[in-house]
Design an enzyme around this catalytic site. Sequence first.
Site, PDB file in Angstrom:
ATOM      1  N   ARG A   1       1.011  -1.109   0.063  1.00  0.00           N
ATOM      2  CA  ARG A   1      -0.105   0.250  -0.291  1.00  0.00           C
ATOM      3  C   ARG A   1       0.828   0.969  -0.166  1.00  0.00           C
ATOM      4  NH1 ARG A   1      -3.920  -1.998   4.201  1.00  0.00           N
ATOM      5  NH2 ARG A   1      -5.529  -3.247   2.535  1.00  0.00           N
TER       6      ARG A   1
ATOM      7  N   LYS B   1       2.620 -17.684   7.329  1.00  0.00           N
ATOM      8  CA  LYS B   1       1.805 -18.265   8.215  1.00  0.00           C
ATOM      9  C   LYS B   1       1.558 -16.965   9.052  1.00  0.00           C
ATOM     10  CE  LYS B   1       5.420 -17.837  12.519  1.00  0.00           C
ATOM     11  NZ  LYS B   1       4.807 -17.657  13.103  1.00  0.00           N
TER      12      LYS B   1
ATOM     13  N   HIS C   1       8.951 -21.173   7.962  1.00  0.00           N
ATOM     14  CA  HIS C   1      10.573 -20.947   7.795  1.00  0.00           C
ATOM     15  C   HIS C   1      10.863 -21.706   8.870  1.00  0.00           C
ATOM     16  CE1 HIS C   1      10.334 -18.447  11.635  1.00  0.00           C
ATOM     17  NE2 HIS C   1      11.735 -18.533  11.774  1.00  0.00           N
TER      18      HIS C   1
ATOM     19  N   LYS D   1      15.578 -24.454   7.802  1.00  0.00           N
ATOM     20  CA  LYS D   1      16.778 -24.188   8.772  1.00  0.00           C
ATOM     21  C   LYS D   1      17.131 -25.208   9.092  1.00  0.00           C
ATOM     22  CE  LYS D   1      14.901 -21.078  12.314  1.00  0.00           C
ATOM     23  NZ  LYS D   1      15.907 -20.210  12.972  1.00  0.00           N
TER      24      LYS D   1
ATOM     25  N   GLU E   1      11.692 -17.969  23.438  1.00  0.00           N
ATOM     26  CA  GLU E   1      12.306 -17.427  23.690  1.00  0.00           C
ATOM     27  C   GLU E   1      12.545 -15.984  24.386  1.00  0.00           C
ATOM     28  OE1 GLU E   1       9.992 -15.077  19.005  1.00  0.00           O
ATOM     29  OE2 GLU E   1       8.775 -16.595  20.900  1.00  0.00           O
TER      30      GLU E   1
ATOM     31  N   ASP F   1       0.777 -19.024  16.885  1.00  0.00           N
ATOM     32  CA  ASP F   1       2.462 -18.512  17.317  1.00  0.00           C
ATOM     33  C   ASP F   1       3.048 -19.355  16.499  1.00  0.00           C
ATOM     34  OD1 ASP F   1       4.097 -15.586  15.850  1.00  0.00           O
ATOM     35  OD2 ASP F   1       4.442 -15.861  18.649  1.00  0.00           O
TER      36      ASP F   1
ATOM     37  N   HIS G   1       5.627 -24.125  14.275  1.00  0.00           N
ATOM     38  CA  HIS G   1       7.165 -24.359  14.051  1.00  0.00           C
ATOM     39  C   HIS G   1       6.878 -25.498  15.008  1.00  0.00           C
ATOM     40  CE1 HIS G   1       8.297 -20.746  12.304  1.00  0.00           C
ATOM     41  NE2 HIS G   1       8.072 -20.445  13.788  1.00  0.00           N
TER      42      HIS G   1
ATOM     43  N   LYS H   1       7.502 -16.612  25.060  1.00  0.00           N
ATOM     44  CA  LYS H   1       8.614 -15.375  24.981  1.00  0.00           C
ATOM     45  C   LYS H   1       8.829 -14.912  26.342  1.00  0.00           C
ATOM     46  CE  LYS H   1       6.351 -14.623  20.932  1.00  0.00           C
ATOM     47  NZ  LYS H   1       7.518 -13.798  20.266  1.00  0.00           N
TER      48      LYS H   1
END
Lengths: 291, 476
Positions: free
Chosen positions: B40, B143, B173, B177, B211, B230, B235, B328
């Site tokens: 955009r 995703k 992704h 790896k 994380e 998420d 994953h 997290k």
Amino acid sequence: MAEPLSTTGAEEWTGQDVTVAQIEWQLRELRADSMDLRTNVLTHLAWVPPTWQKAARETLAGLAERHPSRTILLFPQDEERDALDAEVSLQCFARPELEGHICSEVIELRLCGGLRSAPASVVLPLLLPDLPVFLRWRGRPDFGGRAFEDLMDVVDRLVVDSREWEDGPGGSGELERCFERVAVSDIAWTCTLRWRREVAKLWPELAGLRNLHVRGPRAEAALLAGWLRARLGRDVELQHEEAKAIDLVAVDGREVVAREERMSSSDLLSHELDRFSRDPVYEAAVTAKPA
Amino acid sequence: MLVIFGASGDLTRRKLFPALYALAVRHLLPEPFAVLGSARSPMSTDEFRKDMEEAVKQYARDEFKPEVWEELASATFYVPTEFENDQGENRIAQKLEELDQERGTQGNRLYYLAVPPSAIATLVREIGERRSTSGWARLIVEKPFGRDLKSARALNREIREYFREREVFRIDHYLGKETVQNMLALRFANGIFEPLWSRQYVDHVQITVAETLGIEGRAGFYEQAGASRDIFQNHLLQLVALTAMEPPIDFDADAVRNEKVKVLRATELEASVRGQYGPGYVDGKWVPGYRDEEGVDPESTTETYVAAKLRIENWRWADTPFYVRTGKRLARRETTIAVQFERAPHPLFVHADGLRPNVLAIHVQPDEGVSLGIGVKVPGQGMTVRTVNMDFLYGGAFRTGLPEAYERLILDALRGDPTLFTRADEIEEQWRLVDEMHRRWAREGTPDFPNYDAGTWGPEAADELLIRDGRRWRSH
């Protein structure tokens, strides 16, 4: 004891107000640059207040080649800024029978401001996976203090030297409260080993023992007396004279002779790093109180 | 021709263009080749090129080489557009035809949908209706693919209206790896592991995607997604599938994906725990709690942590639990698959206090590599046994840097190889498990959030998940 190995050099990196990610990156860089053998058997933490820094470094100097490990020295600093300063080095030792070297990683961390009471947040990312974590706490542990409690949740074994405290291992009952949380080693206890061996040889005459006379450090004397109380299942009167090392042990007036063993501070710590599980005999010796 | 929708976004800057640059450095991009960015944001092609140059300088793993960049930049174009607008789409279609003429790209299109989930269905329709009659067309979809089984199925139906399954590249992704792909090599290129890879010898498996970061300004997305959508849905479940799948008959995309789907179908959720972080120290820095993050509802019940016990009901894994967790603001950044083997059946050694169970740990990140914990005799006169780690580090064994996941995945999509992408039925099996988790959570009611401090390994309830089985999480 293992044959001494020659140090072939250390690569290092120093940074002020760094992040843990920077330290991890530097470790990877140092490792990537080295073609040397790298194996580890444990992570060795040491909590080192300012007055103990020199002694801690001397001990470490004789230790690394015997226990390939990642050593993390934690130096709490009297600085209010919230910051982490770090020195990372790879110390390599030559072994004549190997082409490469054996390398250990040494991370010195200076904890400033609030980090002094939250050391685990820095330590956790740096621990080696799936290997035991030993904590050598220099001086009297700050039982119940935030830093001590924080680290106790991380480690598998606490290594102290109760000779470094005024009131010895059993005095306040605080050490024994750690026994259910982690395995505990005491270098003072190891120092009594040769005397315990000789005293034990007096069995069965020992069964009637009433009085123990020890000239040596208070902690070692207390541990010897506690050991006898716990093993015999009754009180033993302790007569203590202060000295730098034990040079006299007598049971009911009968002097015990022990062969001299010279062990450096590195040897003593090395001995503790070879032990993994709880030592019920030591725990009983700490717990056994005079009547 | 690579057509990136959402080209002004963070993903394009941080991952896609650095990956394209890395491929250009290695002469791996096809000839002829062009990139058309669209978003955009009003921007000229020159401005877009300048922006991407900065991104490459900042995020690429290779040294910046002006001659390489100039070549890639000269093949890079930008068209601003409103995706929901027919005129905008027509403008893109017109530009693509022009570029086909100029660059000789022959109508071949790889569409990369780096856009919010809500925009995907519209874009698929717009693209599908304007498919070029010459050349091939492929679609990379980022995703999250849907937000539950129902929406994922609807999206799959929409895509199937215009694209065949082999033209659809649903990206996760993690599959790009090196260390994740190495799982396949480790299992199926070595004769020693596969015989042990079953309930007979494996006590349990732990998979951790931890994380230390918070939500990094993505409150809008994260409040809707949470850790279950998420990370867990994609994953974590992909890592479970790669660890547990049967050997494929070959390395063909469908052979591999058939096996992954089979094992996901056999996977059942036994128990799960959710958490949300409060304030604490992470990596030596004081960080706020989730509810204090900018843009987050102060009463938010979004989970930032999920742990689950999974059962895989098949011949190989019956009764061998898979414990998985993600969160997290955890104690350390780590993605690891740890296969813990059964202990030796008879305790032969008296002095074996230091002996831990054998663990084969695949370190996906950081310290990419594999370690195996084995018991060895401590040198000396006695017979003391303790555990040491044998480490294989990618960085130590191979003197080249590991490629970024997006390099591999973009290249595979350009080549038309979907092996490392998720198939429609895989996605649906993954959502089936997440939906089941959400149904149970709805029944149980929200825990008292926050229930773990930042910088720790998560809520106590997650520890209890293993403690009641006589196990514990690998904590370091």
